[in-house]
Design an enzyme around this catalytic site. Structure first.
Site, PDB file in Angstrom:
ATOM      1  N   HIS A   1      11.846  -1.925  10.607  1.00 42.64           N
ATOM      2  CA  HIS A   1      11.038  -2.859   9.825  1.00 42.64           C
ATOM      3  C   HIS A   1      11.983  -3.877   9.186  1.00 42.64           C
ATOM      4  O   HIS A   1      13.175  -3.607   9.000  1.00 42.64           O
ATOM      5  CB  HIS A   1      10.262  -2.092   8.748  1.00 42.64           C
TER       6      HIS A   1
ATOM      7  N   GLU B   1      12.402  -4.819   6.193  1.00 41.60           N
ATOM      8  CA  GLU B   1      13.038  -4.365   4.954  1.00 41.60           C
ATOM      9  C   GLU B   1      14.190  -3.391   5.232  1.00 41.60           C
ATOM     10  O   GLU B   1      15.251  -3.477   4.605  1.00 41.60           O
ATOM     11  CB  GLU B   1      12.009  -3.685   4.043  1.00 41.60           C
TER      12      GLU B   1
ATOM     13  N   CYS C   1       5.743  -0.785   3.237  1.00 43.06           N
ATOM     14  CA  CYS C   1       5.153   0.491   3.662  1.00 43.06           C
ATOM     15  C   CYS C   1       5.952   1.600   2.979  1.00 43.06           C
ATOM     16  O   CYS C   1       7.041   1.367   2.446  1.00 43.06           O
ATOM     17  CB  CYS C   1       5.191   0.625   5.186  1.00 43.06           C
TER      18      CYS C   1
ATOM     19  N   CYS D   1       9.633   1.780   3.941  1.00 40.11           N
ATOM     20  CA  CYS D   1      10.468   0.702   3.402  1.00 40.11           C
ATOM     21  C   CYS D   1      10.674   0.861   1.894  1.00 40.11           C
ATOM     22  O   CYS D   1      11.768   0.617   1.379  1.00 40.11           O
ATOM     23  CB  CYS D   1       9.846  -0.647   3.732  1.00 40.11           C
TER      24      CYS D   1
END
Lengths: 176, 176
Positions: free
Chosen positions: B74, B76, B104, B107
Site C-alpha cells: 500500500h 503508506e 486501512c 497501514c
C-alpha cells in the site's frame, strides 16, 4: 482485546478438527526461525513464520526489523511478501501461515489482504508483553481517531474524491 | 467502525490548530501520486502517500500491489519503508504522513510501529467502498478470533515460551 484465556479458548474453538503431525512440523520450523531471528542472528525480535499451500512451503522467514531498518519487517509480513513473490501473485488464497506468536494487528491485516485461509500461532501476546507492546496497538486501534496514539486529521477530501471518480471509469482498473 | 460522519468530525477535533499551506502542498503531492498509481501507471489501487519530517520529504510513493505482487505494498507502507531506509532507522518519530485516503488497519498499524507522529488523510473509506473493502477489514478485526475471516488457532505455545525465556536473558536483545 479479550483476556488471554478467552482468546485462546476461542482460538481453539475455531481450530480445524485436529492438528496434524504436518502442522507440528511446520510450527517447529517457525519456532526455529523465531529463535534464529531473536537469539542467534539478532535481526529483530524473536518471531518466525512459515507459509504453506498444498503441502509446499512457500516462505519461511524471521523478523528483520533491525537488520533491514524496516518497521514492517515482522516475520509474518516478510513471509507473506516472500510467498507472494514466489507464486507471482498478490494473494495467497488457500494457504496457511504458521507463526511463532499471535499476530499483531499489522500482521493480521496483511494476512487478511493476502487472503490467507488460516493461521496457527504458538505464543500469546501475554507471553512477552514485557518486551513488545502488541496488545497496546490492538487497544489503540479500537479507539476513535481523536483518541489514537498517532494523531489523525482529514483535509482536501474533495480533491481525492475526484481521482476516485476518474479511477471508477477505467475499464482496466486495479482489482485485487 | 464509527459512522463516516462521526469519524471525520472526530478527526477534525483531533487536528492540529490549523492546516498550513505547507500541509496542502504535501497532500497535493500525495493525491498526485494517488492518480499516478491508480489511473496513469496502474501499479495498484489509487493511493498515494508522502512522509515529511522537519520540512524534508523523506518518501513519496504510490500503491504498487499489482506491480510488485505484494499485498503489503500500500502507498503508506511503501512510504514508511522508503523513509526508514532513507533515515537508516526502523522508526520515524516526529514525522507526519500525508495520505490520499483513510489508512486501512494494516497501514495504521505500520504507522504505529514506525512511531509516526501524525497522519493527514484526504478521502474517507466511504468514498470508495464500492472498490476496496477497507471497512470490512476494520470490522473483521474487532471480532474475536472465532469469528475472524482468517481462521486462527493456537498450538505448541510452550515451545515458543521457552524461546521467549531465552530471549529475555540476552543482554543485547532487540529493542525497538
Amino acid at each position: 482485546m479479550l483476556p488471554a484465556g478467552a482468546t485462546v479458548a476461542e482460538a481453539k474453538a475455531a481450530a480445524p478438527a485436529a492438528i496434524t503431525e504436518q502442522d507440528r512440523q511446520h510450527m517447529t520450523q517457525a519456532i526455529a526461525l523465531m529463535r534464529k531471528a531473536g537469539v542467534v542472528e539478532k535481526t529483530g525480535g524473536a518471531f518466525g513464520a512459515v507459509i504453506v499451500r498444498d503441502g509446499e512451503v512457500l516462505a519461511a522467514t524471521g523478523n528483520s526489523v533491525l537488520r533491514d531498518n524496516d518497521p514492517s519487517a515482522h516475520a509474518e509480513v516478510n513471509a507473506i511478501r516472500a510467498a507472494c513473490k514466489k507464486v507471482g501473485a498478490p494473494n495467497l488464497r488457500g494457504a496457511t501461515m504458521y507463526t511463532s506468536c499471535e499476530c499483531c494487528p499489522m500482521c493480521y491485516a496483511t494476512a487478511y489482504w493476502a487472503r490467507l485461509d488460516r493461521i496457527f500461532f504458538a505464543a500469546s501476546w501475554t507471553d512477552y508483553a514485557d518486551l513488545f507492546d502488541d496488545s497496546n496497538i490492538g487497544a489503540d486501534m479500537k479507539n476513535p481517531y481523536a483518541k489514537r496514539k498517532v494523531r489523525i486529521a482529514q483535509m482536501m477530501r474533495s480533491d481525492a474524491q475526484k481521482v476516485w471518480q476518474e479511477f471508477r471509469t477505467l475499464p482496466d482498473r486495479a482489482r485485487y
